[in-house]
Design a protein around this motif. Structure first.
Motif, short mmCIF file in Angstrom:
data_model
loop_
_atom_site.label_atom_id
_atom_site.label_comp_id
_atom_site.label_asym_id
_atom_site.label_seq_id
_atom_site.Cartn_x
_atom_site.Cartn_y
_atom_site.Cartn_z
N ILE A 132 0.85 -1.19 0.00
CA ILE A 132 0.00 0.00 0.00
C ILE A 132 0.88 1.24 0.00
N PRO A 133 0.76 2.12 -0.99
CA PRO A 133 1.57 3.35 -1.02
C PRO A 133 1.40 4.15 0.26
N LYS A 134 2.49 4.72 0.76
CA LYS A 134 2.45 5.45 2.03
C LYS A 134 1.47 6.62 2.01
N ASN A 135 1.30 7.23 0.83
CA ASN A 135 0.39 8.37 0.75
C ASN A 135 -1.08 7.95 0.73
N ILE A 136 -1.32 6.62 0.73
CA ILE A 136 -2.70 6.12 0.76
C ILE A 136 -3.03 5.46 2.09
N LEU A 137 -2.00 5.07 2.87
CA LEU A 137 -2.25 4.45 4.17
C LEU A 137 -3.15 5.35 5.03
N ASN A 138 -4.18 4.74 5.60
CA ASN A 138 -5.16 5.44 6.45
C ASN A 138 -5.97 6.48 5.69
N LYS A 139 -5.99 6.37 4.37
CA LYS A 139 -6.79 7.29 3.54
C LYS A 139 -7.87 6.50 2.81
N SER A 140 -8.80 7.21 2.19
CA SER A 140 -9.84 6.57 1.39
C SER A 140 -9.23 6.00 0.12
#
Length: 221
Positions: free
Chosen positions: A198-206
Protein backbone atom coordinates in the motif's frame (compact mmCIF):
# COMPACT_ATOMS: atom_id res chain seq x y z
CA UNK A 1 -23.66 -38.79 11.94
CA UNK A 2 -20.49 -38.08 13.98
CA UNK A 3 -18.81 -36.27 11.05
CA UNK A 4 -19.75 -33.96 8.22
CA UNK A 5 -17.89 -32.81 5.10
CA UNK A 6 -18.69 -29.32 3.92
CA UNK A 7 -17.06 -26.81 1.59
CA UNK A 8 -15.75 -23.57 3.06
CA UNK A 9 -13.51 -20.61 2.26
CA UNK A 10 -10.14 -20.02 3.88
CA UNK A 11 -7.42 -17.48 3.22
CA UNK A 12 -4.22 -19.21 2.17
CA UNK A 13 -1.01 -17.52 1.12
CA UNK A 14 0.67 -18.92 -1.96
CA UNK A 15 4.47 -18.74 -2.06
CA UNK A 16 5.65 -18.52 -5.68
CA UNK A 17 9.27 -19.62 -6.08
CA UNK A 18 10.96 -17.90 -9.01
CA UNK A 19 14.46 -19.19 -8.25
CA UNK A 20 15.97 -22.56 -7.36
CA UNK A 21 18.81 -20.95 -5.36
CA UNK A 22 18.00 -21.99 -1.81
CA UNK A 23 20.18 -19.38 -0.08
CA UNK A 24 18.46 -16.65 -2.08
CA UNK A 25 15.04 -18.04 -1.17
CA UNK A 26 15.99 -18.15 2.52
CA UNK A 27 17.24 -14.54 2.42
CA UNK A 28 14.09 -13.32 0.64
CA UNK A 29 11.84 -15.08 3.16
CA UNK A 30 13.64 -13.57 6.14
CA UNK A 31 13.46 -10.10 4.57
CA UNK A 32 9.72 -10.43 3.92
CA UNK A 33 9.06 -11.77 7.44
CA UNK A 34 10.93 -8.82 8.99
CA UNK A 35 8.54 -6.46 7.20
CA UNK A 36 5.50 -7.96 8.93
CA UNK A 37 6.50 -10.50 11.65
CA UNK A 38 3.08 -10.96 13.23
CA UNK A 39 1.41 -11.57 9.89
CA UNK A 40 3.80 -14.27 8.70
CA UNK A 41 4.37 -16.09 12.01
CA UNK A 42 3.08 -19.67 11.70
CA UNK A 43 1.27 -18.72 8.48
CA UNK A 44 -0.10 -21.68 6.47
CA UNK A 45 1.12 -21.57 2.87
CA UNK A 46 0.96 -23.44 -0.41
CA UNK A 47 4.23 -23.49 -2.38
CA UNK A 48 3.79 -22.84 -6.11
CA UNK A 49 6.57 -24.28 -8.31
CA UNK A 50 5.22 -23.25 -11.72
CA UNK A 51 8.15 -20.88 -12.45
CA UNK A 52 10.87 -23.46 -11.84
CA UNK A 53 12.33 -25.16 -14.91
CA UNK A 54 14.58 -27.67 -13.16
CA UNK A 55 14.43 -29.84 -10.07
CA UNK A 56 15.51 -28.44 -6.72
CA UNK A 57 16.49 -30.08 -3.45
CA UNK A 58 13.08 -30.62 -1.86
CA UNK A 59 14.38 -31.72 1.56
CA UNK A 60 16.55 -28.62 1.92
CA UNK A 61 13.76 -26.34 0.68
CA UNK A 62 11.31 -27.90 3.14
CA UNK A 63 13.73 -27.29 6.03
CA UNK A 64 14.15 -23.64 5.00
CA UNK A 65 10.39 -23.07 4.83
CA UNK A 66 9.74 -24.72 8.19
CA UNK A 67 12.71 -23.00 9.85
CA UNK A 68 11.14 -19.67 8.91
CA UNK A 69 8.03 -20.72 10.86
CA UNK A 70 5.69 -21.34 7.94
CA UNK A 71 3.24 -24.24 7.89
CA UNK A 72 3.27 -26.09 4.55
CA UNK A 73 -0.23 -27.16 3.48
CA UNK A 74 0.90 -28.53 0.14
CA UNK A 75 2.50 -27.85 -3.23
CA UNK A 76 0.91 -26.61 -6.44
CA UNK A 77 1.92 -26.62 -10.11
CA UNK A 78 4.81 -29.06 -9.82
CA UNK A 79 5.53 -30.19 -13.38
CA UNK A 80 8.71 -32.20 -12.64
CA UNK A 81 7.56 -35.81 -12.12
CA UNK A 82 10.64 -36.83 -10.14
CA UNK A 83 10.27 -33.87 -7.79
CA UNK A 84 6.53 -34.44 -7.52
CA UNK A 85 7.12 -38.03 -6.37
CA UNK A 86 9.63 -36.89 -3.73
CA UNK A 87 7.14 -34.34 -2.41
CA UNK A 88 4.32 -36.87 -2.20
CA UNK A 89 6.60 -39.48 -0.63
CA UNK A 90 7.54 -36.95 2.06
CA UNK A 91 3.87 -36.67 3.04
CA UNK A 92 2.75 -33.47 1.30
CA UNK A 93 -0.07 -33.23 -1.27
CA UNK A 94 0.46 -31.70 -4.73
CA UNK A 95 -2.47 -29.58 -5.96
CA UNK A 96 -3.50 -28.25 -9.34
CA UNK A 97 -3.98 -24.49 -9.55
CA UNK A 98 -7.68 -23.65 -9.40
CA UNK A 99 -7.29 -20.47 -11.43
CA UNK A 100 -5.55 -22.42 -14.19
CA UNK A 101 -8.46 -24.84 -14.29
CA UNK A 102 -10.87 -21.93 -14.59
CA UNK A 103 -8.86 -20.47 -17.49
CA UNK A 104 -8.66 -23.85 -19.21
CA UNK A 105 -12.41 -24.21 -19.07
CA UNK A 106 -12.78 -20.63 -20.37
CA UNK A 107 -15.29 -19.70 -17.72
CA UNK A 108 -16.35 -16.09 -18.09
CA UNK A 109 -18.31 -14.14 -15.53
CA UNK A 110 -21.21 -12.20 -16.96
CA UNK A 111 -22.05 -8.84 -15.45
CA UNK A 112 -23.75 -9.56 -12.16
CA UNK A 113 -25.95 -7.55 -9.87
CA UNK A 114 -25.22 -8.50 -6.29
CA UNK A 115 -27.49 -8.03 -3.32
CA UNK A 116 -25.92 -6.41 -0.26
CA UNK A 117 -25.27 -7.59 3.28
CA UNK A 118 -24.81 -4.91 5.95
CA UNK A 119 -22.86 -5.00 9.23
CA UNK A 120 -22.96 -2.01 11.56
CA UNK A 121 -20.80 -3.47 14.35
CA UNK A 122 -17.01 -3.63 14.59
CA UNK A 123 -15.53 -6.82 13.10
CA UNK A 124 -13.12 -8.03 15.77
CA UNK A 125 -9.89 -10.03 15.56
CA UNK A 126 -10.61 -13.71 14.92
CA UNK A 127 -13.98 -13.06 13.27
CA UNK A 128 -14.64 -14.08 9.65
CA UNK A 129 -17.57 -12.62 7.72
CA UNK A 130 -18.52 -14.14 4.35
CA UNK A 131 -21.09 -12.55 2.04
CA UNK A 132 -22.05 -15.33 -0.39
CA UNK A 133 -23.26 -14.06 -3.78
CA UNK A 134 -23.47 -10.61 -2.23
CA UNK A 135 -21.71 -7.32 -1.72
CA UNK A 136 -20.52 -6.72 1.83
CA UNK A 137 -21.04 -3.30 3.40
CA UNK A 138 -19.57 -2.58 6.84
CA UNK A 139 -20.31 0.75 8.51
CA UNK A 140 -17.69 0.34 11.21
CA UNK A 141 -14.07 -0.78 11.68
CA UNK A 142 -12.51 -4.11 10.67
CA UNK A 143 -9.84 -4.83 13.26
CA UNK A 144 -6.44 -6.44 12.68
CA UNK A 145 -6.80 -10.22 12.64
CA UNK A 146 -10.37 -10.10 11.32
CA UNK A 147 -11.31 -11.40 7.88
CA UNK A 148 -14.05 -10.19 5.54
CA UNK A 149 -14.91 -12.09 2.35
CA UNK A 150 -17.47 -11.41 -0.38
CA UNK A 151 -18.32 -12.87 -3.75
CA UNK A 152 -19.20 -9.31 -4.74
CA UNK A 153 -17.70 -5.95 -3.76
CA UNK A 154 -16.58 -4.91 -0.28
CA UNK A 155 -17.28 -1.49 1.24
CA UNK A 156 -15.82 -0.53 4.61
CA UNK A 157 -16.95 2.82 6.00
CA UNK A 158 -14.39 2.81 8.80
CA UNK A 159 -10.80 1.62 9.31
CA UNK A 160 -9.93 -1.54 7.41
CA UNK A 161 -7.06 -3.21 9.28
CA UNK A 162 -7.86 -6.89 8.75
CA UNK A 163 -7.95 -9.01 5.62
CA UNK A 164 -10.39 -8.20 2.81
CA UNK A 165 -11.13 -10.60 -0.06
CA UNK A 166 -13.57 -9.56 -2.80
CA UNK A 167 -14.60 -11.59 -5.84
CA UNK A 168 -14.12 -14.77 -3.81
CA UNK A 169 -16.05 -16.81 -6.38
CA UNK A 170 -13.55 -15.84 -9.10
CA UNK A 171 -15.16 -12.64 -10.40
CA UNK A 172 -12.18 -10.40 -11.16
CA UNK A 173 -14.34 -7.32 -11.81
CA UNK A 174 -15.12 -6.86 -8.12
CA UNK A 175 -13.60 -4.06 -6.00
CA UNK A 176 -12.80 -3.15 -2.40
CA UNK A 177 -13.53 0.33 -1.01
CA UNK A 178 -12.40 1.72 2.34
CA UNK A 179 -12.51 5.15 3.96
CA UNK A 180 -9.39 4.36 6.02
CA UNK A 181 -7.14 1.72 4.46
CA UNK A 182 -4.61 -0.10 6.63
CA UNK A 183 -5.28 -3.70 5.59
CA UNK A 184 -2.83 -6.54 6.27
CA UNK A 185 -4.04 -8.35 3.13
CA UNK A 186 -6.14 -7.31 0.13
CA UNK A 187 -7.38 -9.79 -2.45
CA UNK A 188 -9.44 -9.62 -5.64
CA UNK A 189 -10.40 -12.96 -7.21
CA UNK A 190 -7.43 -14.72 -5.59
CA UNK A 191 -4.80 -12.13 -6.54
CA UNK A 192 -3.51 -10.45 -3.40
CA UNK A 193 -1.09 -7.93 -1.93
CA UNK A 194 0.10 -7.24 1.62
CA UNK A 195 0.20 -4.06 3.66
CA UNK A 196 3.73 -3.21 2.50
CA UNK A 197 2.31 -2.83 -1.03
CA UNK A 198 0.00 0.00 0.00
CA UNK A 199 1.57 3.35 -1.02
CA UNK A 200 2.45 5.45 2.03
CA UNK A 201 0.39 8.37 0.75
CA UNK A 202 -2.70 6.12 0.76
CA UNK A 203 -2.25 4.45 4.17
CA UNK A 204 -5.16 5.44 6.45
CA UNK A 205 -6.79 7.29 3.54
CA UNK A 206 -9.84 6.57 1.39
CA UNK A 207 -8.99 4.12 -1.36
CA UNK A 208 -10.31 1.65 -3.90
CA UNK A 209 -8.72 -1.67 -4.78
CA UNK A 210 -9.27 -3.48 -8.07
CA UNK A 211 -7.57 -5.73 -10.62
CA UNK A 212 -5.92 -4.54 -13.81
CA UNK A 213 -4.19 -7.07 -16.08
CA UNK A 214 -4.15 -9.53 -13.18
CA UNK A 215 -2.37 -7.15 -10.80
CA UNK A 216 -3.93 -5.62 -7.68
CA UNK A 217 -4.23 -1.83 -8.00
CA UNK A 218 -4.58 0.54 -5.02
CA UNK A 219 -5.77 4.05 -5.82
CA UNK A 220 -7.04 7.05 -3.88
CA UNK A 221 -10.75 7.73 -3.95
Amino acid sequence: MPIKFQGNIFTTLVLYLKSDELELINYALKKKINESPSFFKNAPIIINLSFLKKELNWNKLKKIILKNNFIILGISECFNLSLKKKIIDSGFPVFSNTKSLIKDKKIKFKKKFYKSIFYKNTIHSGQTIYAKKSDLIITNNVNEGAEIIADGNIHVYGKLSGRALAGANGDNTRKIFSTKLFSELLSISGEYCLIDSIPKNILNKSAQIYLKNGVVQIKKL
